[in-house]
Design an enzyme around this catalytic site. Structure first.
Site, PDB file in Angstrom:
ATOM      1  N   TRP A 101       7.741 -18.037  -4.713  1.00  0.00           N
ATOM      2  CA  TRP A 101       7.259 -19.013  -3.727  1.00  0.00           C
ATOM      3  C   TRP A 101       7.885 -18.787  -2.370  1.00  0.00           C
ATOM      4  O   TRP A 101       7.208 -18.876  -1.349  1.00  0.00           O
ATOM      5  CB  TRP A 101       7.470 -20.440  -4.231  1.00  0.00           C
ATOM      6  CG  TRP A 101       6.598 -20.703  -5.417  1.00  0.00           C
ATOM      7  CD1 TRP A 101       7.002 -20.926  -6.700  1.00  0.00           C
ATOM      8  CD2 TRP A 101       5.156 -20.707  -5.453  1.00  0.00           C
ATOM      9  NE1 TRP A 101       5.906 -21.072  -7.528  1.00  0.00           N
ATOM     10  CE2 TRP A 101       4.771 -20.946  -6.785  1.00  0.00           C
ATOM     11  CE3 TRP A 101       4.160 -20.521  -4.494  1.00  0.00           C
ATOM     12  CZ2 TRP A 101       3.427 -21.007  -7.188  1.00  0.00           C
ATOM     13  CZ3 TRP A 101       2.826 -20.594  -4.883  1.00  0.00           C
ATOM     14  CH2 TRP A 101       2.474 -20.835  -6.211  1.00  0.00           C
ATOM     15  N   ASP A 169      10.709 -26.388   0.875  1.00  0.00           N
ATOM     16  CA  ASP A 169       9.584 -26.490  -0.049  1.00  0.00           C
ATOM     17  C   ASP A 169      10.126 -27.151  -1.312  1.00  0.00           C
ATOM     18  O   ASP A 169      10.909 -26.557  -2.043  1.00  0.00           O
ATOM     19  CB  ASP A 169       9.035 -25.090  -0.350  1.00  0.00           C
ATOM     20  CG  ASP A 169       7.903 -25.119  -1.389  1.00  0.00           C
ATOM     21  OD1 ASP A 169       7.568 -26.203  -1.899  1.00  0.00           O
ATOM     22  OD2 ASP A 169       7.370 -24.025  -1.681  1.00  0.00           O
ATOM     23  N   LYS A 193       2.880 -31.332  -9.252  1.00  0.00           N
ATOM     24  CA  LYS A 193       3.960 -31.176 -10.231  1.00  0.00           C
ATOM     25  C   LYS A 193       4.646 -32.515 -10.513  1.00  0.00           C
ATOM     26  O   LYS A 193       4.561 -33.010 -11.623  1.00  0.00           O
ATOM     27  CB  LYS A 193       4.944 -30.111  -9.775  1.00  0.00           C
ATOM     28  CG  LYS A 193       4.380 -28.702 -10.035  1.00  0.00           C
ATOM     29  CD  LYS A 193       4.519 -27.778  -8.894  1.00  0.00           C
ATOM     30  CE  LYS A 193       3.723 -26.491  -9.142  1.00  0.00           C
ATOM     31  NZ  LYS A 193       3.598 -25.698  -7.930  1.00  0.00           N
TER      32      LYS A 193
HETATM   33  C1  LIG Z   1       3.251 -24.772  -7.019  1.00  0.00           C
HETATM   34  C2  LIG Z   1       4.094 -24.397  -5.885  1.00  0.00           C
HETATM   35  C3  LIG Z   1       3.556 -24.038  -4.638  1.00  0.00           C
HETATM   36  C4  LIG Z   1       2.055 -23.933  -4.384  1.00  0.00           C
HETATM   37  O1  LIG Z   1       1.495 -25.167  -4.235  1.00  0.00           O
HETATM   38  P1  LIG Z   1      -0.058 -25.330  -3.876  1.00  0.00           P
HETATM   39  O2  LIG Z   1      -0.185 -26.810  -3.767  1.00  0.00           O
HETATM   40  O3  LIG Z   1      -0.841 -24.738  -5.013  1.00  0.00           O
HETATM   41  O4  LIG Z   1      -0.322 -24.626  -2.614  1.00  0.00           O
HETATM   42  C5  LIG Z   1       4.424 -23.749  -3.610  1.00  0.00           C
HETATM   43  N1  LIG Z   1       5.758 -23.802  -3.784  1.00  0.00           N
HETATM   44  C6  LIG Z   1       6.301 -24.129  -4.965  1.00  0.00           C
HETATM   45  C7  LIG Z   1       7.795 -24.179  -5.110  1.00  0.00           C
HETATM   46  C8  LIG Z   1       5.493 -24.423  -6.050  1.00  0.00           C
HETATM   47  O5  LIG Z   1       6.041 -24.761  -7.234  1.00  0.00           O
END
Ligand SMILES: *Cc1c(COP(=O)(O)O)cnc(C)c1O
Length: 357
Positions: A101, A169, A193
Site C-alpha cells: 500500500w 493511510d 475494513k
Molecule cells: C485496502 C487498502 C487501501 C485501498 O483502499 P481502496 O478504498 O480500495 O482504495 C489502501 N491502503 C490500505 C492500507 C488498505 O488496506
C-alpha cells in the site's frame, strides 16, 4: 453452520449494522421510501451526513482545526489527492516504504513532486517497520501507512515528532486503537475494513496545512472545496455513508475507540500466542511490528497448506488465505470480529495441529 468471517476487506460488519442497512433499503426512517431513492440534500439525508461527520469528530476527539470529509474514490484516490493538495510541484515529500500500500502511495506522489524515502523495510521483504527514519528537512509532509494490510505489519510507535506535517493511510486500522489523532495533519481511510461498506473514504485534515501549494487544484481534488461544501460537492455515496454512520453508532455504543483497542489487543494476543505455540506454523513478521488487525502466518510444510485451508473452510472459517501476492494465511481481526470468533479459530488451529503430531 455459523460462519466466522476473517476477510481482509471488504470485511465483517456487526450483524445489527447489516440488519439496519437492509431495513433502510426498504423503508428509510419510516418515510415509505428507500434510502436509495431520496435526494441527498433533503431533510431525510442531510442529518445522516451531519451525524456521521459529527460522530467521527467525537470518537476521534478532534479539535476545531481538524475537518472531517467523506469522499469518493477510496484510499486509492487519496494517494493522488494528498500530494495534489500538500506538495508543491518543486517540493519534496517523505514517504515510508513498508509494503504494497505504501508503494502505491509513493508511485502516485512521484507524479506530482519529489519523493524522499524516509525509511524502508524492503530489505527484509516488508516483515518489519523501520526502526528509525531519515526525514528530508525540506519535506512538505511525512507519509506513513499505519497498518500494512497485506504484509501484516503495524506502526506501534507513531513518529509524531517528525518536524513536518504527518499524513497517514489508516485504511485498515482506523478506530481500532487509541491514537493522538490531532497530531496527524491528514488521515485517510477507505471505509470497507473497519468503518463500513466500500464506496466512501474518510478524510480528516488539519485545515491549517491547506491552501499553501502553488499548484492549480482541479475542483474535485480540492479539499478546501469539499470542506466548504460539507462533503456534498457532488452526490455523496449515500448508502456507504449510511452504513458508515451505523458502524460509528455501533462503535460508540460498544465503548468507543479505547474499548475497541482493548478488545483488539485481546483478540490479537490470543491468536498470536496460539500460533507461536504450534510448531507447524511460522510467523514471518518481526514480533514487535506485528499487526493487531491482520495476522499473517505460514504453514511450514507446503503439503499441509491445502489441507489446512480446506479444513478451515469446512469449519466455517472464511477468508483466511493470504493475499494472492504473498500466499500463506492471513486472519483479519477488525473491530466487528468478536473474541468468541477468534476463540473458535484458535480451537480449530489447536485441534488441527494436535492431529498432525
Ligand atoms: C485496502 C487498502 C487501501 C485501498 O483502499 P481502496 O478504498 O480500495 O482504495 C489502501 N491502503 C490500505 C492500507 C488498505 O488496506
Amino acid at each position: 453452520m455459523k460462519l466466522h468471517n476473517f476477510n481482509a476487506g471488504p470485511s465483517a460488519l456487526p450483524a445489527e449494522v447489516i440488519e439496519q442497512a437492509a431495513q433502510a433499503l426498504h423503508n428509510f426512517n419510516n418515510s415509505g421510501l428507500s434510502l436509495l431513492e431520496i435526494g441527498h440534500r433533503t431533510p431525510l439525508f442531510v442529518p445522516v451526513m451531519e451525524e456521521a461527520r459529527q460522530l467521527v469528530r467525537e470518537l476521534m476527539q478532534l479539535d476545531a482545526d481538524h475537518e472531517v470529509l467523506l469522499l469518493h474514490g477510496g484510499a486509492t484516490l487519496q494517494f493522488l489527492q494528498v500530494p495534489t493538495n500538500l506538495l508543491d510541484p518543486n517540493g519534496v515529500a517523505s514517504y515510508t516504504e513498508t509494503g504494497t500500500w505504501s508503494i502505491k502511495a509513493i508511485k502516485e506522489a512521484s507524479l506530482l513532486g519529489k519523493v524522499s524515502i524516509a525509511g524502508s523495510s524492503a530489505h527484509d521483504n516488508f516483515t518489519s517497520i523501520p526502526s528509525s527514519l531519515e526525514i528530508d528537512p525540506r519535506s512538505a509532509y511525512l507519509h506513513i501507512t499505519t497498518n500494512e494490510t497485506i504484509a501484516g505489519t503495524q506502526w506501534h510507535r507513531i513518529p509524531y515528532d517528525c518536524n513536518c506535517p504527518l499524513v497517514a493511510d489508516m485504511s485498515s486500522d482506523i478506530l481500532s486503537r487509541s491514537l493522538d489523532f490531532n497530531r496527524f495533519d491528514l488521515i485517510y481511510a477507505g471505509a470497507q475494513k473497519n468503518l463500513g461498506a466500500a464506496g466512501v473514504c474518510l478524510v480528516v485534515v488539519n485545515k491549517n496545512c491547506l491552501g499553501k501549494t502553488s499548484r492549480t487544484i482541479p475542483s474535485f481534488l480540492d479539499y478546501q472545496l469539499h470542506i466548504k461544501e460539507g462533503s456534498m460537492l457532488n452526490t455523496p455515496p449515500v448508502f456507504a455513508v449510511y452504513v458508515l454512520l451505523l458502524t460509528l453508532r455501533w462503535i460508540k455504543a460498544n465503548g468507543g475507540v479505547a474499548t475497541m483497542g482493548k478488545n483488539n489487543q485481546q483478540k490479537a494476543t490470543l491468536l498470536y500466542e496460539t500460533l507461536e505455540r504450534i510448531p507447524l506454523v511460522s510467523l514471518p513478521v518481526k514480533k514487535e511490528d506485528r499487526s493487531q488487525m491482520n495476522a499473517v502466518f505460514l504453514i511450514k510444510d507446503a503439503a499441509l497448506e491445502k489441507e489446512f485451508a480446506a479444513a478451515a473452510k469446512a469449519e466455517g472459517m472464511i477468508g483466511i488465505e493470504g493475499h494472492r501476492s504473498v500466499g500463506g494465511f492471513r486472519v483479519s481481526l477488525y473491530n466487528a470480529i468478536s473474541l468468541a470468533s477468534v476463540q473458535t479459530l484458535t480451537d480449530f488451529i489447536n485441534e488441527f495441529a494436535r492431529k498432525k503430531i
